[in-house]
Motif scaffolding. Sequence first.
Motif, PDB file in Angstrom:
ATOM      1  N   VAL A 291     -50.441  16.339   1.415  1.00  0.00           N
ATOM      2  CA  VAL A 291     -51.656  16.591   2.204  1.00  0.00           C
ATOM      3  C   VAL A 291     -51.704  18.059   2.633  1.00  0.00           C
ATOM      4  O   VAL A 291     -52.740  18.729   2.528  1.00  0.00           O
ATOM      5  CB  VAL A 291     -51.697  15.659   3.434  1.00  0.00           C
ATOM      6  CG1 VAL A 291     -52.823  16.060   4.380  1.00  0.00           C
ATOM      7  CG2 VAL A 291     -51.863  14.208   2.989  1.00  0.00           C
ATOM      8  N   PHE A 292     -50.580  18.569   3.099  1.00  0.00           N
ATOM      9  CA  PHE A 292     -50.493  19.959   3.535  1.00  0.00           C
ATOM     10  C   PHE A 292     -50.813  20.927   2.397  1.00  0.00           C
ATOM     11  O   PHE A 292     -51.604  21.863   2.562  1.00  0.00           O
ATOM     12  CB  PHE A 292     -49.081  20.222   4.080  1.00  0.00           C
ATOM     13  CG  PHE A 292     -48.762  21.662   4.358  1.00  0.00           C
ATOM     14  CD1 PHE A 292     -49.332  22.324   5.435  1.00  0.00           C
ATOM     15  CD2 PHE A 292     -47.875  22.358   3.551  1.00  0.00           C
ATOM     16  CE1 PHE A 292     -49.024  23.651   5.699  1.00  0.00           C
ATOM     17  CE2 PHE A 292     -47.567  23.682   3.802  1.00  0.00           C
ATOM     18  CZ  PHE A 292     -48.138  24.334   4.880  1.00  0.00           C
ATOM     19  N   ILE A 293     -50.226  20.700   1.218  1.00  0.00           N
ATOM     20  CA  ILE A 293     -50.430  21.640   0.116  1.00  0.00           C
ATOM     21  C   ILE A 293     -51.842  21.519  -0.440  1.00  0.00           C
ATOM     22  O   ILE A 293     -52.422  22.501  -0.923  1.00  0.00           O
ATOM     23  CB  ILE A 293     -49.353  21.440  -0.980  1.00  0.00           C
ATOM     24  CG1 ILE A 293     -49.148  22.741  -1.770  1.00  0.00           C
ATOM     25  CG2 ILE A 293     -49.708  20.311  -1.934  1.00  0.00           C
ATOM     26  CD1 ILE A 293     -48.538  23.854  -0.966  1.00  0.00           C
ATOM     27  N   HIS A 294     -52.443  20.330  -0.387  1.00  0.00           N
ATOM     28  CA  HIS A 294     -53.843  20.149  -0.789  1.00  0.00           C
ATOM     29  C   HIS A 294     -54.736  21.067   0.042  1.00  0.00           C
ATOM     30  O   HIS A 294     -55.623  21.750  -0.492  1.00  0.00           O
ATOM     31  CB  HIS A 294     -54.242  18.684  -0.600  1.00  0.00           C
ATOM     32  CG  HIS A 294     -55.627  18.354  -1.063  1.00  0.00           C
ATOM     33  ND1 HIS A 294     -56.754  18.676  -0.321  1.00  0.00           N
ATOM     34  CD2 HIS A 294     -56.085  17.729  -2.185  1.00  0.00           C
ATOM     35  CE1 HIS A 294     -57.828  18.269  -0.960  1.00  0.00           C
ATOM     36  NE2 HIS A 294     -57.449  17.685  -2.092  1.00  0.00           N
ATOM     37  N   GLU A 295     -54.492  21.096   1.335  1.00  0.00           N
ATOM     38  CA  GLU A 295     -55.304  21.926   2.223  1.00  0.00           C
ATOM     39  C   GLU A 295     -54.973  23.409   2.052  1.00  0.00           C
ATOM     40  O   GLU A 295     -55.869  24.258   2.054  1.00  0.00           O
ATOM     41  CB  GLU A 295     -55.094  21.469   3.668  1.00  0.00           C
ATOM     42  CG  GLU A 295     -55.598  20.041   3.901  1.00  0.00           C
ATOM     43  CD  GLU A 295     -55.161  19.462   5.230  1.00  0.00           C
ATOM     44  OE1 GLU A 295     -54.356  20.128   5.924  1.00  0.00           O
ATOM     45  OE2 GLU A 295     -55.606  18.346   5.569  1.00  0.00           O
ATOM     46  N   GLU A 296     -53.689  23.736   1.885  1.00  0.00           N
ATOM     47  CA  GLU A 296     -53.280  25.131   1.731  1.00  0.00           C
ATOM     48  C   GLU A 296     -53.851  25.757   0.459  1.00  0.00           C
ATOM     49  O   GLU A 296     -54.214  26.938   0.448  1.00  0.00           O
ATOM     50  CB  GLU A 296     -51.758  25.226   1.706  1.00  0.00           C
ATOM     51  CG  GLU A 296     -51.101  25.053   3.055  1.00  0.00           C
ATOM     52  CD  GLU A 296     -51.346  26.246   3.968  1.00  0.00           C
ATOM     53  OE1 GLU A 296     -51.023  27.382   3.566  1.00  0.00           O
ATOM     54  OE2 GLU A 296     -51.866  26.041   5.077  1.00  0.00           O
ATOM     55  N   LEU A 297     -53.925  24.977  -0.620  1.00  0.00           N
ATOM     56  CA  LEU A 297     -54.442  25.498  -1.895  1.00  0.00           C
ATOM     57  C   LEU A 297     -55.961  25.411  -1.978  1.00  0.00           C
ATOM     58  O   LEU A 297     -56.548  25.856  -2.965  1.00  0.00           O
ATOM     59  CB  LEU A 297     -53.812  24.737  -3.066  1.00  0.00           C
ATOM     60  CG  LEU A 297     -52.287  24.835  -3.210  1.00  0.00           C
ATOM     61  CD1 LEU A 297     -51.830  24.112  -4.468  1.00  0.00           C
ATOM     62  CD2 LEU A 297     -51.806  26.283  -3.216  1.00  0.00           C
ATOM     63  N   GLY A 298     -56.605  24.818  -0.961  1.00  0.00           N
ATOM     64  CA  GLY A 298     -58.054  24.714  -0.967  1.00  0.00           C
ATOM     65  C   GLY A 298     -58.596  23.862  -2.093  1.00  0.00           C
ATOM     66  O   GLY A 298     -59.636  24.165  -2.684  1.00  0.00           O
ATOM     67  N   LEU A 299     -57.908  22.751  -2.370  1.00  0.00           N
ATOM     68  CA  LEU A 299     -58.315  21.882  -3.476  1.00  0.00           C
ATOM     69  C   LEU A 299     -59.549  21.070  -3.106  1.00  0.00           C
ATOM     70  O   LEU A 299     -59.815  20.801  -1.932  1.00  0.00           O
ATOM     71  CB  LEU A 299     -57.161  20.943  -3.841  1.00  0.00           C
ATOM     72  CG  LEU A 299     -55.857  21.625  -4.290  1.00  0.00           C
ATOM     73  CD1 LEU A 299     -54.757  20.598  -4.473  1.00  0.00           C
ATOM     74  CD2 LEU A 299     -56.079  22.418  -5.587  1.00  0.00           C
ATOM     75  N   ASP A 300     -60.303  20.672  -4.123  1.00  0.00           N
ATOM     76  CA  ASP A 300     -61.491  19.852  -3.910  1.00  0.00           C
ATOM     77  C   ASP A 300     -61.098  18.456  -3.429  1.00  0.00           C
ATOM     78  O   ASP A 300     -59.998  17.967  -3.698  1.00  0.00           O
ATOM     79  CB  ASP A 300     -62.303  19.738  -5.206  1.00  0.00           C
ATOM     80  CG  ASP A 300     -62.899  21.078  -5.634  1.00  0.00           C
ATOM     81  OD1 ASP A 300     -63.095  21.931  -4.741  1.00  0.00           O
ATOM     82  OD2 ASP A 300     -63.145  21.262  -6.843  1.00  0.00           O
ATOM     83  N   GLY A 301     -62.035  17.795  -2.768  1.00  0.00           N
ATOM     84  CA  GLY A 301     -61.801  16.428  -2.319  1.00  0.00           C
ATOM     85  C   GLY A 301     -61.169  16.384  -0.946  1.00  0.00           C
ATOM     86  O   GLY A 301     -60.853  17.410  -0.330  1.00  0.00           O
ATOM     87  N   ASP A 302     -60.982  15.166  -0.467  1.00  0.00           N
ATOM     88  CA  ASP A 302     -60.440  14.925   0.861  1.00  0.00           C
ATOM     89  C   ASP A 302     -58.949  14.621   0.743  1.00  0.00           C
ATOM     90  O   ASP A 302     -58.548  13.672   0.047  1.00  0.00           O
ATOM     91  CB  ASP A 302     -61.171  13.739   1.503  1.00  0.00           C
ATOM     92  CG  ASP A 302     -60.852  13.581   2.975  1.00  0.00           C
ATOM     93  OD1 ASP A 302     -59.764  14.017   3.399  1.00  0.00           O
ATOM     94  OD2 ASP A 302     -61.681  13.003   3.702  1.00  0.00           O
ATOM     95  N   SER A 303     -58.129  15.408   1.420  1.00  0.00           N
ATOM     96  CA  SER A 303     -56.679  15.204   1.342  1.00  0.00           C
ATOM     97  C   SER A 303     -56.265  13.829   1.857  1.00  0.00           C
ATOM     98  O   SER A 303     -55.207  13.313   1.489  1.00  0.00           O
ATOM     99  CB  SER A 303     -55.951  16.296   2.131  1.00  0.00           C
ATOM    100  OG  SER A 303     -56.311  16.240   3.502  1.00  0.00           O
TER     101      SER A 303
END
Length: 316
Positions: A75-87
Amino acid sequence: MAPILDSSPSNLPERDNYGNNGFVHIKNPHLDHLPEDILYHFDLGTKTHDLPSMFGDVKFVCVGGSPNRMREFAVFIHEELGLDGDSRDITDICAGTDRYSMYKAGPVLSISHGMGIPSISIMLHELIKLLHHAKCRDVTIIRIGTSGGIGIEPGTVVITDTAVDSFFRPQFEQVILDKVVVRNTELHPELAESLLRCSNEINDFPTIIGHTMCTYDFYEGQGRLDGALCSFSKEEKCEYLQRAYGAGVRNIEMESSVFAAMCHLCGLKAAVVCVTLLDRLQGDQITQSHAVLAEYQRRPQKLIAKFMKTQLGLST
């Protein structure tokens, strides 16, 4: 019988020890004869799942002991990398088994490995096969976790250069059939230096490169005085840990030796990044508050996020 040395990926090209054309190598000719390779502890298989479609874009794999911690990292890396979708929609790919948990956030795979050499070894066999079957290229694998420090401030992040055994030898011994096989436990030096540079840029917590001692046990095997059994004195414990420090050991955990050995043999660039929760020269029990320990455990995650963003050319 003398041990058999198995310290280099002898079936790989001379180009270097870290893969040919970036692919992940397996060293088992018997797999070619299987009608399907079932990755039992992941609840995945080469016929039941389209592994290249599911995992072919993976560039980074992070592994750690706790399923909850590895989901938090995803979840943290999803947000840090600015990935699409909801973590919050990240789900356990291995939900069909209760052995390990696996989460995917873009090019990052986050997997739990349990505690100790046997547990991480099983996970690594199936992970390496998964990366091979998925035709992943140029993969970096990093173990993140907690450890006991030796002679350093609690909260220090240790980047391992070499995993050593309880005799401070840079090797991993395994009995295979009735033979003792000895494998190399050096980790990728350039990767360790890159991680150290990233930590220096963050400049939020102390980070060093040092040896990590890998043991088979949490209590007596690490010289603790607080287990159900103890066969040595406090003076013997302190003398042993001082010798470990003199040999370059800066932290102790239970997975790094087999992790280093298997990644080296299969041509994976690998690192171990663990935060220390205490200085074992000062005591055996963890007495920090939950809030302090939670902050310590986020330190390797912050470092790895910085490294990944640097590698991907993202703004940091």
